[in-house]
Scaffold this motif. Sequence first.
Motif, PDB file in Angstrom:
ATOM      1  N   ALA A  46      17.143 123.716 -13.834  1.00  0.00           N
ATOM      2  CA  ALA A  46      16.604 123.579 -12.477  1.00  0.00           C
ATOM      3  C   ALA A  46      15.995 124.889 -11.982  1.00  0.00           C
ATOM      4  CB  ALA A  46      17.697 123.109 -11.525  1.00  0.00           C
ATOM      5  N   VAL A  47      16.669 126.003 -12.234  1.00  0.00           N
ATOM      6  CA  VAL A  47      16.160 127.302 -11.785  1.00  0.00           C
ATOM      7  C   VAL A  47      14.864 127.654 -12.514  1.00  0.00           C
ATOM      8  CG1 VAL A  47      16.668 129.788 -11.789  1.00  0.00           C
ATOM      9  CG2 VAL A  47      18.388 128.175 -11.012  1.00  0.00           C
ATOM     10  N   VAL A  48      14.811 127.381 -13.800  1.00  0.00           N
ATOM     11  CA  VAL A  48      13.573 127.639 -14.554  1.00  0.00           C
ATOM     12  C   VAL A  48      12.453 126.738 -14.038  1.00  0.00           C
ATOM     13  CG1 VAL A  48      12.495 127.477 -16.829  1.00  0.00           C
ATOM     14  CG2 VAL A  48      14.731 128.532 -16.596  1.00  0.00           C
ATOM     15  N   GLY A  49      12.752 125.491 -13.740  1.00  0.00           N
ATOM     16  CA  GLY A  49      11.748 124.583 -13.194  1.00  0.00           C
ATOM     17  C   GLY A  49      11.245 125.032 -11.830  1.00  0.00           C
ATOM     18  N   LEU A  50      12.153 125.451 -10.959  1.00  0.00           N
ATOM     19  CA  LEU A  50      11.749 125.965  -9.654  1.00  0.00           C
ATOM     20  C   LEU A  50      10.928 127.244  -9.791  1.00  0.00           C
ATOM     21  CD1 LEU A  50      15.016 125.358  -7.596  1.00  0.00           C
ATOM     22  CD2 LEU A  50      12.825 124.147  -7.390  1.00  0.00           C
ATOM     23  N   SER A  51      11.259 128.052 -10.789  1.00  0.00           N
ATOM     24  CA  SER A  51      10.476 129.267 -11.042  1.00  0.00           C
ATOM     25  C   SER A  51       9.047 128.917 -11.421  1.00  0.00           C
ATOM     26  CB  SER A  51      11.115 130.091 -12.165  1.00  0.00           C
ATOM     27  OG  SER A  51      12.402 130.504 -11.795  1.00  0.00           O
ATOM     28  N   GLY A  52       8.894 127.880 -12.215  1.00  0.00           N
ATOM     29  CA  GLY A  52       7.552 127.435 -12.586  1.00  0.00           C
ATOM     30  C   GLY A  52       6.764 126.967 -11.383  1.00  0.00           C
ATOM     31  N   LEU A  53       7.432 126.256 -10.487  1.00  0.00           N
ATOM     32  CA  LEU A  53       6.750 125.807  -9.264  1.00  0.00           C
ATOM     33  C   LEU A  53       6.364 126.989  -8.387  1.00  0.00           C
ATOM     34  CD1 LEU A  53       8.872 122.672  -8.308  1.00  0.00           C
ATOM     35  CD2 LEU A  53       6.559 122.733  -9.271  1.00  0.00           C
ATOM     36  N   TYR A  54       7.237 127.973  -8.273  1.00  0.00           N
ATOM     37  CA  TYR A  54       6.936 129.162  -7.486  1.00  0.00           C
ATOM     38  C   TYR A  54       5.755 129.923  -8.096  1.00  0.00           C
ATOM     39  CZ  TYR A  54       7.406 133.763  -5.372  1.00  0.00           C
ATOM     40  OH  TYR A  54       7.149 134.941  -4.731  1.00  0.00           O
ATOM     41  N   ALA A  55       5.682 129.929  -9.414  1.00  0.00           N
ATOM     42  CA  ALA A  55       4.625 130.679 -10.106  1.00  0.00           C
ATOM     43  C   ALA A  55       3.235 130.128  -9.812  1.00  0.00           C
ATOM     44  CB  ALA A  55       4.884 130.689 -11.609  1.00  0.00           C
ATOM     45  N   ILE A  56       3.148 128.914  -9.325  1.00  0.00           N
ATOM     46  CA  ILE A  56       1.848 128.367  -8.933  1.00  0.00           C
ATOM     47  C   ILE A  56       1.216 129.255  -7.865  1.00  0.00           C
ATOM     48  CG2 ILE A  56       0.709 126.402  -7.830  1.00  0.00           C
ATOM     49  CD1 ILE A  56       2.810 124.618  -9.216  1.00  0.00           C
ATOM     50  N   SER A  57       2.047 129.886  -7.043  1.00  0.00           N
ATOM     51  CA  SER A  57       1.518 130.760  -5.995  1.00  0.00           C
ATOM     52  C   SER A  57       0.833 131.996  -6.570  1.00  0.00           C
ATOM     53  CB  SER A  57       2.639 131.186  -5.044  1.00  0.00           C
ATOM     54  OG  SER A  57       3.526 132.099  -5.675  1.00  0.00           O
ATOM     55  N   TYR A  58       1.099 132.339  -7.825  1.00  0.00           N
ATOM     56  CA  TYR A  58       0.441 133.485  -8.452  1.00  0.00           C
ATOM     57  C   TYR A  58      -1.069 133.296  -8.456  1.00  0.00           C
ATOM     58  CZ  TYR A  58       5.008 134.937 -10.374  1.00  0.00           C
ATOM     59  OH  TYR A  58       6.299 135.334 -10.553  1.00  0.00           O
ATOM     60  N   PHE A  59      -1.527 132.075  -8.640  1.00  0.00           N
ATOM     61  CA  PHE A  59      -2.970 131.822  -8.691  1.00  0.00           C
ATOM     62  C   PHE A  59      -3.640 132.205  -7.381  1.00  0.00           C
ATOM     63  CE2 PHE A  59      -1.661 128.819 -12.078  1.00  0.00           C
ATOM     64  CZ  PHE A  59      -2.416 129.374 -13.091  1.00  0.00           C
ATOM     65  N   GLY A  60      -3.034 131.854  -6.266  1.00  0.00           N
ATOM     66  CA  GLY A  60      -3.594 132.203  -4.975  1.00  0.00           C
ATOM     67  C   GLY A  60      -3.613 133.710  -4.752  1.00  0.00           C
ATOM     68  N   ARG A  61      -2.563 134.387  -5.213  1.00  0.00           N
ATOM     69  CA  ARG A  61      -2.514 135.834  -5.037  1.00  0.00           C
ATOM     70  C   ARG A  61      -3.486 136.551  -5.961  1.00  0.00           C
ATOM     71  NH1 ARG A  61       3.471 137.147  -5.499  1.00  0.00           N
ATOM     72  NH2 ARG A  61       3.788 134.993  -6.080  1.00  0.00           N
ATOM     73  N   ILE A  62      -3.689 136.023  -7.153  1.00  0.00           N
ATOM     74  CA  ILE A  62      -4.656 136.628  -8.073  1.00  0.00           C
ATOM     75  C   ILE A  62      -6.064 136.486  -7.489  1.00  0.00           C
ATOM     76  CG2 ILE A  62      -5.785 136.360 -10.315  1.00  0.00           C
ATOM     77  CD1 ILE A  62      -3.035 135.539 -11.429  1.00  0.00           C
ATOM     78  N   ARG A  63      -6.372 135.315  -6.959  1.00  0.00           N
ATOM     79  CA  ARG A  63      -7.692 135.065  -6.384  1.00  0.00           C
ATOM     80  C   ARG A  63      -7.938 135.957  -5.183  1.00  0.00           C
ATOM     81  NH1 ARG A  63      -8.246 129.627  -3.994  1.00  0.00           N
ATOM     82  NH2 ARG A  63      -6.741 129.225  -5.605  1.00  0.00           N
TER      83      ARG A  63
END
Length: 66
Positions: A46-63
């Motif tokens: 569950a924690v690894v899965g939630l981490s993956g969902l949080y990592a989606i925000s990396y795209f917005g920050r990179i942009r």
Amino acid sequence: MKTLDYIILVLIIVGAVNWGLIGFFQFDLVRVIFGNMSLFSRIIYAVVGLSGLYAISYFGRIRSTM
């Protein structure tokens, strides 16, 4: 926030390595260490899965830094 990003990245890498082991060798390292769907192994998944969902925000920050 940067520390949280590094922790999340490490969890994603751990999850990716585990999936690689499952895909290539049919070896689930989390299951071997913590038991077959024990409470603790479910928490790890569950924690690894939630981490993956949080990592989606990396795209917005990179942009936004470009």
